[in-house]
Design an enzyme around this catalytic site. Structure first.
Site: not given
Length: 305
Positions: A177-178
């Site tokens: 994810c980010t």
């Protein structure tokens, strides 16, 4: 003027007094001229803030003065202008909302993989690679070969796993994810569901883009970020996306060339869904934004947050 430091941070840790932490943290951030958003919950802290080098160092030292946050890690990038308009410290039930009771990354979590070792893992044909972010984020960029769950919120992830995965069919799963927080919680959930080998990218996409040379990178596109920069590329350089005020989705140059794009009003994703009243209100707001810019002022409505 020096560049602004953008610091993304999170930590899963028991903060049973999180309600009482809010006011002093808000006051300290404001005193230091820090802007951004921090979330506090019983399960920990999460957020992204921006300020000068000295002030970011000061607020991080303040946070780490709490023994529970002494080993708090953060990731840094840079911005020429302040990417946030205000400072908000919010109280939440979860610092990243999955909506499944009992998922606790402090007691059960997947195996961390350093960015430098990530390519070896995800090119293994026995490993299933899953992007845990929302669909509009995946559209901006993702890793080669990653599965897009096509979710609109992280709350949908458990149902996606239930309908599409099983420990005996996908025994080795890697997620990203980010910044690392969503896949950390997702890895805890999947281990609870019986998946034997669960991995996640430590530091998230942002750390990968910072550390892995472009010629070795398996990342395709740009990475959506939740501030005025909208997206960043290799080396965390500013990307080429804008944000539609009408629907808050990132839009590329082709979408901005569409007749359905109007700066500060709409884009091809939302143009046909907006009422005439909302379009009129958005146009008036955009006029005020442009007026403020001509006067050298900052209009706080230039981006939803």
């Amino acid at each position: 003027m020096d560049k602004f430091i953008v610091a993304a941070l999170y930590k899963f840790v028991n903060l049973d007094d999180y309600v009482s932490l809010r006011a002093p943290l808000q006051a300290r951030c404001e005193a230091l001229g820090i802007s951004g958003t921090l979330l506090l919950a019983n399960e920990g802290i999460n957020g992204t803030i921006a300020g000068t080098r000295a002030n970011i160092d000061a607020i991080l030292a303040y946070l780490r003065s709490d023994t529970r946050l002494a080993d708090l890690t953060h990731k840094e990038s840079f911005a020429e202008a302040q990417p946030f308009h205000r400072m908000k410290v919010k109280l939440k039930k979860e610092i990243v909302t999955m909506g499944v009771a009992g998922v606790d990354p402090t007691s059960l979590v997947g195996s961390y993989v350093q960015p430098e070792q990530w390519n070896v893992l995800i090119t293994d044909p026995d490993v299933v690679l899953v992007d845990t972010r929302n669909d509009y984020e995946v559209d901006v960029g993702t890793f080669q070969g990653a599965i897009n769950p096509h979710i609109t919120t992280f709350r949908e992830f458990p149902e996606y796993v239930k309908n599409n995965f099983a420990p005996d069919r996908q025994p080795r799963v890697a997620m990203f994810c980010t910044g690392g927080i969503r896949c950390e919680k997702a890895s805890a959930y999947m281990l609870e569901q019986g998946f034997p080998e669960v991995y996640h990218l430590q530091g998230g996409i942002l750390k990968y883009l910072e550390l892995v040379p472009e010629e070795e990178s398996l990342w395709q596109g740009e990475c959506f970020v939740f501030d005025q920069r909208v997206a960043v590329g290799q080396g965390l350089q500013p990307g080429h996306y804008a944000l539609c005020f009408g629907c808050s989705r990132p839009i590329n140059r082709n979408e901005m060339a569409s007749e359905k794009y109007e700066k500060g009003v709409s884009c091809p994703n939302c143009h046909d869904q907006l009422s005439s009243e909302k379009i009129a209100a958005a146009r008036e707001r955009q006029k005020q934004v442009e007026l403020a810019q001509r006067k050298g002022l900052t209009h706080i409505g230039t981006m939803k947050s």
